[in-house]
Design a protein around this motif. Structure first.
Motif, PDB file in Angstrom:
ATOM      1  N   GLN A 217     -11.180   6.528   3.350  1.00  0.00           N
ATOM      2  CA  GLN A 217     -10.796   6.396   1.939  1.00  0.00           C
ATOM      3  C   GLN A 217     -12.049   6.113   1.126  1.00  0.00           C
ATOM      4  OE1 GLN A 217      -7.623   3.556   1.080  1.00  0.00           O
ATOM      5  NE2 GLN A 217      -8.634   3.048  -0.849  1.00  0.00           N
TER       6      GLN A 217
ATOM      7  N   PHE B 147      -9.817  11.025   0.022  1.00  0.00           N
ATOM      8  CA  PHE B 147      -9.808  10.884   1.477  1.00  0.00           C
ATOM      9  C   PHE B 147     -10.666  11.976   2.107  1.00  0.00           C
ATOM     10  CE2 PHE B 147      -5.788   9.244  -0.115  1.00  0.00           C
ATOM     11  CZ  PHE B 147      -5.748   7.979   0.467  1.00  0.00           C
TER      12      PHE B 147
ATOM     13  N   TRP C  44       0.828  -1.207   0.000  1.00  0.00           N
ATOM     14  CA  TRP C  44       0.000   0.000   0.000  1.00  0.00           C
ATOM     15  C   TRP C  44       0.859   1.252   0.000  1.00  0.00           C
ATOM     16  CZ3 TRP C  44      -4.226   2.746  -0.491  1.00  0.00           C
ATOM     17  CH2 TRP C  44      -4.417   3.849   0.285  1.00  0.00           C
TER      18      TRP C  44
ATOM     19  N   THR D 112     -16.426   0.276   5.780  1.00  0.00           N
ATOM     20  CA  THR D 112     -16.031  -0.133   4.434  1.00  0.00           C
ATOM     21  C   THR D 112     -17.211  -0.782   3.728  1.00  0.00           C
ATOM     22  OG1 THR D 112     -13.764  -0.487   5.178  1.00  0.00           O
ATOM     23  CG2 THR D 112     -14.409  -1.511   3.096  1.00  0.00           C
TER      24      THR D 112
ATOM     25  N   ILE E  26       2.268   7.766   4.231  1.00  0.00           N
ATOM     26  CA  ILE E  26       1.290   6.874   4.836  1.00  0.00           C
ATOM     27  C   ILE E  26       1.896   6.224   6.065  1.00  0.00           C
ATOM     28  CG2 ILE E  26      -0.090   4.806   4.507  1.00  0.00           C
ATOM     29  CD1 ILE E  26      -1.108   7.086   2.914  1.00  0.00           C
TER      30      ILE E  26
ATOM     31  N   ASN F 174     -14.501  16.169   2.666  1.00  0.00           N
ATOM     32  CA  ASN F 174     -13.598  15.777   1.583  1.00  0.00           C
ATOM     33  C   ASN F 174     -12.375  16.677   1.582  1.00  0.00           C
ATOM     34  OD1 ASN F 174     -15.528  13.840   0.744  1.00  0.00           O
ATOM     35  ND2 ASN F 174     -16.620  15.414  -0.404  1.00  0.00           N
TER      36      ASN F 174
ATOM     37  N   SER G  46      -6.821  13.851  -2.356  1.00  0.00           N
ATOM     38  CA  SER G  46      -6.873  12.722  -3.293  1.00  0.00           C
ATOM     39  C   SER G  46      -5.455  12.409  -3.753  1.00  0.00           C
ATOM     40  CB  SER G  46      -7.755  13.052  -4.510  1.00  0.00           C
ATOM     41  OG  SER G  46      -7.138  14.022  -5.338  1.00  0.00           O
TER      42      SER G  46
ATOM     43  N   VAL H 275       0.049  12.743  -2.818  1.00  0.00           N
ATOM     44  CA  VAL H 275      -1.356  13.060  -2.644  1.00  0.00           C
ATOM     45  C   VAL H 275      -1.503  14.567  -2.693  1.00  0.00           C
ATOM     46  CG1 VAL H 275      -1.320  13.295  -0.139  1.00  0.00           C
ATOM     47  CG2 VAL H 275      -3.407  12.518  -1.251  1.00  0.00           C
TER      48      VAL H 275
ATOM     49  N   ILE I 228      -8.997   7.566  -5.998  1.00  0.00           N
ATOM     50  CA  ILE I 228      -8.906   7.383  -4.553  1.00  0.00           C
ATOM     51  C   ILE I 228      -8.878   8.747  -3.878  1.00  0.00           C
ATOM     52  CG2 ILE I 228      -7.515   6.512  -2.639  1.00  0.00           C
ATOM     53  CD1 ILE I 228      -6.481   4.343  -4.470  1.00  0.00           C
TER      54      ILE I 228
ATOM     55  N   ARG J 170      -6.938   5.461   7.548  1.00  0.00           N
ATOM     56  CA  ARG J 170      -5.718   5.878   6.827  1.00  0.00           C
ATOM     57  C   ARG J 170      -5.134   7.118   7.510  1.00  0.00           C
ATOM     58  NH1 ARG J 170      -5.813   0.999   4.611  1.00  0.00           N
ATOM     59  NH2 ARG J 170      -7.204   0.804   2.801  1.00  0.00           N
TER      60      ARG J 170
ATOM     61  N   SER K 244     -14.041   5.844  -2.960  1.00  0.00           N
ATOM     62  CA  SER K 244     -13.841   5.589  -4.393  1.00  0.00           C
ATOM     63  C   SER K 244     -14.493   6.658  -5.255  1.00  0.00           C
ATOM     64  CB  SER K 244     -14.417   4.220  -4.767  1.00  0.00           C
ATOM     65  OG  SER K 244     -15.840   4.215  -4.622  1.00  0.00           O
TER      66      SER K 244
ATOM     67  N   SER L 239     -13.982   2.789   0.664  1.00  0.00           N
ATOM     68  CA  SER L 239     -13.092   1.695   0.269  1.00  0.00           C
ATOM     69  C   SER L 239     -12.019   1.403   1.307  1.00  0.00           C
ATOM     70  CB  SER L 239     -12.440   2.002  -1.085  1.00  0.00           C
ATOM     71  OG  SER L 239     -11.824   3.279  -1.070  1.00  0.00           O
TER      72      SER L 239
END
Length: 381
Positions: free
Chosen positions: A196, A234, A6, A155, A26, A222, A225, A13, A232, A182, A198, A178
């Motif tokens: 996270q 975040f 990952w 999720t 991350i 929001n 991304s 980002v 994806i 994170r 989609s 998704s």
């Protein structure tokens, strides 16, 4: 996919304000919050209670209805050269957005779904948390979006992301949650336990709400991304910042870190315009009964000679103010001089009277913010 894979897949980002890019680190997720559903209420004791409860049960809204209701409460926020999104979260006309959308400004422009434009004042902003509150007196009384105080993101949940990506206002994208938990850093902000998603989001989506597609409740804000191709994004969990933003709404910040009040050049026409706008906003706040915001717009000298309670009492008998004229006249080392001609509707001895006043204000910068430093006035014929 393992955490090592990952981390290697994601190289960068972006936070979703206009043109802002940052490196993403991350962190390994040490733990995730336990997910729990709402407790079931006890069953009614008899059939009459059952029927009464059933009669009160609301029919769930369709996805289309949720979108239509949500869009009315989502706005575009314009701050300098940046554009982002925000949403009404309480009945005071307060908006939630990202700190990076409004950073550097204390006064911003708000555009609604119906293309009406208002001024908003930043009353709270995070230093390491990417969240801010903007107060818009003209939106006071608007029914806010419902905040998910008990529902937690899981999720697989279907979601809606609302905002103004790339200047395309009132855009809605759909997707699912998704991933959860994170954590990463985009200086100067730390992002923890992010959701996270989609649903495609990009520049301009920042500050818009992440809404449950089944309940219409706000799950997050929001914020970032990876890139447009990855799909994806975040969102900051609303539960992680709600206590702080509600505190700002109760007690607005008196000084904003790095705010300029929207003044970019003291020698330009923009300085004159900002002075006129500030005086207008001062009276808009008074007219809306938002004395806290009005008091926050005056300088420290004025505040030191007049406490908040006395300031508020001085306007309680004024039921309405109409600004007939406002004009920046001169600018010197003392600051900008702004004159205003107003008509006040006042209550005197049980009667309503109208009185015109000619007022003159001196404006200047205090700790990077444009303030009304001094004022004097007299009755006008």
């Amino acid at each position: 996919m393992s955490k090592r894979i990952w981390a290697s897949v994601i190289t960068s980002v972006v936070i979703l304000g206009a043109g802002t890019v940052g490196a993403l680190w991350i962190h390994k997720s040490l733990e995730q919050e336990l997910q729990s559903g709402p407790l079931l209420a006890a069953a009614p004791a008899d059939s009459a209670q059952v029927q009464a409860a059933a009669a009160k049960t609301e029919v769930p809204k369709t996805r289309k209805e949720i979108i239509e209701d949500s869009q009315k409460r989502v706005v575009t926020i314009i701050s300098g050269d940046s554009q982002g999104s925000g949403f009404v979260y309480n009945s005071q006309g307060d908006l939630l957005t990202n700190a990076h959308v409004v950073e550097g400004s204390s006064v911003v422009t708000i555009r609604t779904l119906s293309h009406e434009e208002y001024q908003g004042t930043v009353i709270g902003i995070g230093v390491d948390t990417d969240v801010a509150v903007v107060r818009v007196p003209k939106l006071k009384g608007m029914v806010p979006l419902t905040i998910a105080r008990t529902q937690r993101a899981e999720t697989g949940d279907e979601i809606l992301a609302l905002g103004s990506p790339l200047g395309l206002e009132n855009t809605v994208t759909t997707g699912i949650i998704s991933g959860i938990g994170r954590s990463f850093e985009i200086e100067p902000y730390l992002y923890s336990n992010m959701i996270q998603i989609s649903a495609p989001i990009t520049h301009g989506n920042s500050g818009g709400p992440l809404v449950s597609a089944t309940t219409g409740e706000v799950l997050g804000i929001n914020s970032a991304s990876i890139d447009q191709e990855s799909g994806i994004g975040f969102s900051i969990p609303i539960s992680s910042v709600l206590k702080q933003v509600e505190e700002w709404s109760k007690k607005p910040m008196t000084e904003l870190p790095g705010a300029s009040g929207g003044v970019t050049d003291e020698d330009s026409d923009e300085y004159y315009s900002a002075g006129e706008d500030l005086v207008l906003y001062f009276y808009e706040s008074l007219d809306a009964g938002d004395y806290v915001t009005a008091y926050s717009l005056i300088g420290s000298d004025w505040q030191s000679s007049t406490n908040y309670e006395d300031f508020r009492k001085g306007y309680l008998m004024t039921t309405h103010v109409t600004v007939d004229e406002v004009k920046a006249t001169t600018e010197d080392n003392a600051g900008a001089q702004v004159s205003a001609l107003i008509t006040a509707e006042e209550r005197r001895n049980g009667e309503t009277v109208f009185q015109r006043y000619q007022l003159n204000y001196t404006l200047g910068l205090e700790n990077g913010q444009l303030k009304i430093l001094h004022g004097k006035g007299k009755k006008a014929e």
